[in-house]
Design a protein around this motif. Structure first.
Motif, PDB file in Angstrom:
ATOM      1  N   UNK A 112       1.104  -6.388  -6.221  1.00  0.00           N
ATOM      2  CA  UNK A 112       2.497  -6.670  -5.850  1.00  0.00           C
ATOM      3  C   UNK A 112       3.342  -5.401  -5.827  1.00  0.00           C
ATOM      4  N   UNK A 113       2.862  -4.360  -6.491  1.00  0.00           N
ATOM      5  CA  UNK A 113       3.549  -3.059  -6.423  1.00  0.00           C
ATOM      6  C   UNK A 113       2.707  -2.166  -5.515  1.00  0.00           C
ATOM      7  N   UNK A 114       3.313  -1.431  -4.577  1.00  0.00           N
ATOM      8  CA  UNK A 114       2.487  -0.598  -3.692  1.00  0.00           C
ATOM      9  C   UNK A 114       1.723   0.487  -4.457  1.00  0.00           C
ATOM     10  N   UNK A 115       0.492   0.706  -4.038  1.00  0.00           N
ATOM     11  CA  UNK A 115      -0.347   1.735  -4.676  1.00  0.00           C
ATOM     12  C   UNK A 115       0.360   3.086  -4.692  1.00  0.00           C
ATOM     13  N   UNK A 116       0.973   3.439  -3.565  1.00  0.00           N
ATOM     14  CA  UNK A 116       1.577   4.776  -3.465  1.00  0.00           C
ATOM     15  C   UNK A 116       2.684   4.928  -4.511  1.00  0.00           C
ATOM     16  N   UNK A 117       3.469   3.881  -4.709  1.00  0.00           N
ATOM     17  CA  UNK A 117       4.509   3.902  -5.744  1.00  0.00           C
ATOM     18  C   UNK A 117       3.882   4.048  -7.120  1.00  0.00           C
ATOM     19  N   UNK A 118       2.765   3.346  -7.342  1.00  0.00           N
ATOM     20  CA  UNK A 118       2.084   3.417  -8.635  1.00  0.00           C
ATOM     21  C   UNK A 118       1.673   4.858  -8.936  1.00  0.00           C
ATOM     22  N   UNK A 119       1.140   5.556  -7.924  1.00  0.00           N
ATOM     23  CA  UNK A 119       0.730   6.954  -8.139  1.00  0.00           C
ATOM     24  C   UNK A 119       1.943   7.857  -8.321  1.00  0.00           C
ATOM     25  N   UNK A 120       2.979   7.652  -7.499  1.00  0.00           N
ATOM     26  CA  UNK A 120       4.152   8.529  -7.569  1.00  0.00           C
ATOM     27  C   UNK A 120       4.872   8.391  -8.905  1.00  0.00           C
ATOM     28  N   UNK A 121       4.857   7.187  -9.488  1.00  0.00           N
ATOM     29  CA  UNK A 121       5.583   6.945 -10.729  1.00  0.00           C
ATOM     30  C   UNK A 121       4.660   6.890 -11.946  1.00  0.00           C
ATOM     31  N   UNK A 122       3.378   7.240 -11.751  1.00  0.00           N
ATOM     32  CA  UNK A 122       2.440   7.292 -12.870  1.00  0.00           C
ATOM     33  C   UNK A 122       2.184   5.938 -13.491  1.00  0.00           C
ATOM     34  N   UNK A 123       2.076   4.902 -12.697  1.00  0.00           N
ATOM     35  CA  UNK A 123       1.924   3.544 -13.236  1.00  0.00           C
ATOM     36  C   UNK A 123       0.658   2.859 -12.734  1.00  0.00           C
ATOM     37  N   UNK A 159      -2.827  -1.803 -10.711  1.00  0.00           N
ATOM     38  CA  UNK A 159      -4.093  -2.273 -10.142  1.00  0.00           C
ATOM     39  C   UNK A 159      -5.263  -1.919 -11.047  1.00  0.00           C
ATOM     40  N   UNK A 160      -6.404  -2.503 -10.744  1.00  0.00           N
ATOM     41  CA  UNK A 160      -7.638  -2.249 -11.473  1.00  0.00           C
ATOM     42  C   UNK A 160      -8.131  -0.854 -11.092  1.00  0.00           C
ATOM     43  N   UNK A 161      -8.061   0.092 -12.019  1.00  0.00           N
ATOM     44  CA  UNK A 161      -8.339   1.495 -11.679  1.00  0.00           C
ATOM     45  C   UNK A 161      -9.837   1.843 -11.726  1.00  0.00           C
ATOM     46  N   UNK A 162     -10.691   0.864 -11.971  1.00  0.00           N
ATOM     47  CA  UNK A 162     -12.140   1.115 -11.867  1.00  0.00           C
ATOM     48  C   UNK A 162     -12.443   1.444 -10.409  1.00  0.00           C
ATOM     49  N   UNK A 193      -5.181  14.652   3.580  1.00  0.00           N
ATOM     50  CA  UNK A 193      -3.839  14.125   3.857  1.00  0.00           C
ATOM     51  C   UNK A 193      -3.416  13.252   2.670  1.00  0.00           C
ATOM     52  N   UNK A 194      -2.831  13.890   1.625  1.00  0.00           N
ATOM     53  CA  UNK A 194      -2.527  13.123   0.411  1.00  0.00           C
ATOM     54  C   UNK A 194      -1.737  11.855   0.718  1.00  0.00           C
ATOM     55  N   UNK A 195      -2.237  10.744   0.198  1.00  0.00           N
ATOM     56  CA  UNK A 195      -1.574   9.464   0.433  1.00  0.00           C
ATOM     57  C   UNK A 195      -2.500   8.332   0.032  1.00  0.00           C
ATOM     58  N   UNK A 196      -2.050   7.124   0.229  1.00  0.00           N
ATOM     59  CA  UNK A 196      -2.900   5.955  -0.014  1.00  0.00           C
ATOM     60  C   UNK A 196      -3.036   5.238   1.320  1.00  0.00           C
ATOM     61  N   UNK A 197      -4.263   5.192   1.812  1.00  0.00           N
ATOM     62  CA  UNK A 197      -4.503   4.768   3.192  1.00  0.00           C
ATOM     63  C   UNK A 197      -5.397   3.540   3.248  1.00  0.00           C
ATOM     64  N   UNK A 198      -5.036   2.619   4.114  1.00  0.00           N
ATOM     65  CA  UNK A 198      -5.866   1.441   4.318  1.00  0.00           C
ATOM     66  C   UNK A 198      -6.960   1.774   5.328  1.00  0.00           C
ATOM     67  N   UNK A 199      -8.134   1.207   5.123  1.00  0.00           N
ATOM     68  CA  UNK A 199      -9.242   1.290   6.075  1.00  0.00           C
ATOM     69  C   UNK A 199      -9.742  -0.145   6.178  1.00  0.00           C
ATOM     70  N   UNK A 222       0.853  -1.194   0.000  1.00  0.00           N
ATOM     71  CA  UNK A 222       0.000   0.000   0.000  1.00  0.00           C
ATOM     72  C   UNK A 222       0.888   1.243   0.000  1.00  0.00           C
ATOM     73  N   UNK A 223       1.667   1.428   1.083  1.00  0.00           N
ATOM     74  CA  UNK A 223       2.486   2.646   1.189  1.00  0.00           C
ATOM     75  C   UNK A 223       3.955   2.384   0.879  1.00  0.00           C
ATOM     76  N   UNK A 224       4.365   1.131   0.784  1.00  0.00           N
ATOM     77  CA  UNK A 224       5.772   0.840   0.475  1.00  0.00           C
ATOM     78  C   UNK A 224       5.934  -0.623   0.078  1.00  0.00           C
TER      79      UNK A 224
END
Ligand SMILES: [Cu+2]
Length: 695
Positions: free
Chosen positions: A498-509, A514-517, A632-638, A119-121
């Protein structure tokens, strides 16, 4: 990620860290009341942690666990609000990655330090290091724990206490502090637990009830510190009181000098049997004495070996020198006020804490002040923390029991016991002679509701922002997906990429990761929450899928979320779930029974004094409404904080203000060098690096 050389030289190993002694602590493990340290200006606190497999006996039986710097639980971090915390985590686990999540710390501006794998790393690989660098922005009772696989349940956790900053005062007075970190402990390794949960439908193996409840990492499995009555027998029919003599017997046997004993036996024998004998007769007699001594030495050596092994494994019970399983003793003085901090990082168990002969006043929940109220006992769910003020009696002497028992599920685990020991008690008096208090009936949900609903924000707490939009409603159900039992939210069971969401957003991937729907904001209106999923009418049926979809919110949006509980697969059954949000505190706007109906229920929400929290329960067949500002910009688990429930998909992901991520300071690249980000020819840096600070 940065490689570090192994083995690490002892000098560099614990240089900055409060390195624990290599030998286990002596018994009894006394947790003295800490005097309140004078506040200091914000400072940076450095720690170096080696995360490794250890053999430990938290409940007087030895098992493999995950420890930090050779100990369990991990070291307590104490800081002041505003301090910067820098923790170098060296992963010495040979066969698995690791991350550390700082539970209750909002990570404002440092979403990559939240410590959630995928998620975050990226998980820190075996043999590698990662440095967590973040600010503890507010005072409160927090903890940290593993957030990869089921590593929390393997023992990767510890306390994180944040005091008020310099020049500020707590809104209540206390003379000293006591800290109780509660957990539950299973003898089965978490890998076996996970394998059981992942088996196909009919072969599914639930983790069952824990073998022990632990207080500050200490508990007892096969005995109880207090007297055994009907209550204890009702939980475990063969419950027995711990034998206080066992430790001494084992120690004496291990300490025996078998050679000296044998020499003495031989000398005594010769003196008695052989005196006056001559020549061959004397020789034969001496020989017989020698054989007798040798036999006794062999028996003694065997006993010694067995006893020393028991001590080495710390299986000599709670009353021997090298015990790792208690008892936990809190030293107090009469006529004083103590702040008792309680946090729960259980894998499964909902708990109740009672302090015999003392009423308490609730003052803090999850790092937020609450409107004080008197309690006889405290219900606590996994992921929650509380502070209660405990006044010691001016005229009391002796010791009192603290009981921690299971709620909400039929208990099979004996309550954990700790001791509140008055300073005017003789040092030999340790265990209270009274029966330990019985924790309340596990089934009384109404009692739990009364306690939880009583928690209101203290005067002066930030009021909830106005919101009129209908909330996002998250239906909690169980279902079968491709023969596997899953928990699902609006019919989607969380499966992490397998790749953290936060990395995906930071690197535009995003598209590659992940499924972006957008994940579903609501559920089928025909779904009957009082029926198991298999028994839904045809038009109420929605297939459940496993997916890594997220909820995406623009920066600054006011988020209203309702957690809607429902019947699980078993008929007429619905369970309590403690939901924990990363990156935020939220207002708990209200609770209700049955299905949430916006037109009717929105009017009942508490706009006056809703408490701020980071974890909240949803009761069986009920709903819980919460509100927060997505700033609080980020990717957070709930997610549900019950470890096996999260493992079975009971969580969602909030991608919040990701359009603002590039305005934060530069993210540490080593947090994202895995999966697609690393295999794609690796962009040297995240997109549009560090600009101005977040507005
Ligand atoms: Cu749950």
């Amino acid at each position: 990620m940065l490689l570090f050389a192994r083995p690490v030289a002892p000098a560099s190993r614990g240089l900055m860290s409060p390195a624990p002694a290599p030998t286990p602590p002596a018994a009894p493990a006394v947790s003295p009341a800490t005097p309140i340290a004078p506040a200091r200006a914000p400072t940076t606190r450095h720690f170096t942690w080696n995360v490794e497999y250890i053999l430990w006996a938290p409940d007087c039986t030895q098992h493999g666990m995950i420890g930090i710097n050779g100990s369990f639980p991990g070291p307590t971090i104490t800081a002041n609000a505003g301090d910067r915390i820098v923790v170098v985590v060296n992963n010495h686990l040979d066969t698995e990655g690791v991350v550390v999540h700082w539970h209750g710390i909002r990570q404002i501006g440092t979403p990559w330090a939240d410590g959630t794998a995928s998620i975050s790393q990226c998980a820190i690989d075996p043999g590698e290091s990662f440095t967590y660098d973040f600010t503890v922005d507010k005072a409160g009772t927090f903890f940290y724990h593993g957030h990869f696989g089921m590593q929390r349940a393997a023992g990767l956790y510890g306390s994180l206490i944040v005091n008020v900053p310099e020049g500020k005062k707590e809104p209540f007075h206390y003379d000293g502090e006591l800290n109780m970190l509660l957990s539950d402990w299973y003898h089965e390794a978490v890998y076996a637990q996970a394998a059981g949960l992942e088996r196909k439908d009919k072969h599914f193996q639930w983790i069952g009830e824990p073998q022990a409840i632990l207080i500050n990492g200490k508990g007892q499995y096969d005995c109880t510190l207090g007297d055994v009555g009907e209550f204890q027998k009702g939980i475990r029919h063969n419950a027995e009181k711990c034998d206080a003599r066992k430790g001494k017997q084992v120690e004496d046997a291990c300490d025996k000098d078998c050679s000296a004993d044998a020499n003495k036996v031989e000398a005594d024998c010769k003196a008695k049997e052989c005196s006056g004998k001559q020549g061959e007769e004397m020789k034969a007699c001496d020989g017989e004495c020698g054989m007798k001594a040798a036999k006794e030495k062999a028996v003694c050596d065997d006993e010694k070996k067995v006893s020393c092994e028991v001590i080495m494994k710390s299986e000599c019970g709670p009353f021997c020198r090298k015990t790792q399983c208690g008892p936990v003793v809190f030293d107090v003085e009469p006529g004083k006020t103590y702040r008792l901090r309680i946090a729960s990082t259980t894998s499964l168990a909902s708990l109740n804490v009672q302090v015999q002969g003392h009423k308490m006043v609730m003052v803090e929940a999850d790092g937020n002040y609450v409107d004080p109220f008197v309690v006889d006992d405290v219900d606590i769910y996994s992921g929650e923390s509380y502070s209660i003020l405990l006044k010691t009696n001016p005229n009391s002497k002796g010791s009192f029991w603290i009981s921690v028992g299971v709620r909400g599920r039929k208990p099979k685990t004996l309550p954990a016991l700790a001791i509140l020991k008055y300073s005017n008690t003789g040092s030999s008096v340790l265990l209270p002679t009274t029966m330990p208090p019985e924790t309340p009936d596990w089934e009384s949900v109404n009692r739990s509701k009364t306690f939880t609903y009583n928690i209101k924000a203290a005067a002066g707490t930030e009021k909830p922002v106005e919101s009129t939009d209908p909330p996002m409603v998250l239906l909690n159900t169980q279902d079968v997906v491709e023969d596997h039992i899953k928990w699902a939210i609006n019919h989607v069971s969380l499966g992490l990429p397998s790749t953290p969401y936060l990395g995906a957003y930071l690197y535009g991937m995003e598209e590659d990761v992940f499924n972006t729907t957008e994940a579903p904001h609501t559920f089928n209106s025909k779904y009957n929450i009082s029926k198991p999923p298999e028994e839904q009418d045809p038009d109420g049926k929605t297939p459940t899928t496993v997916s890594n979809q997220v909820y995406r919110f623009p920066n600054g949006r006011v988020m209203d979320v309702v957690i809607q509980n429902a019947n699980m697969r078993k008929r007429d059954t619905s369970e309590v779930h403690p939901w924990h949000l990363h990156g935020h505190d939220f207002w708990v706007m209200g609770y209700g029974e049955g299905r949430y109906e916006h037109e009717r229920d929105a009017k009942t929400l508490n706009m006056v004094n809703p408490p701020l929290r980071n974890t909240v329960v949803v009761f069986p067949f009920g709903w819980t409404a919460l509100r927060f500002v997505a700033d609080n910009p980020g990717v957070w688990a709930f997610h549900c904080h019950i470890e096996p429930h999260l493992h079975m998909g009971m969580g969602v992901i909030f991608a919040e203000g990701v359009e603002k991520l590039h305005t934060l300071k530069e993210a540490p690249k080593e947090a994202f060098m895995c999966g697609v980000v690393s295999s794609r020819g690796t962009p040297a840096k995240p997109l549009a690096p560090a600009g101005s600070p977040s507005p």
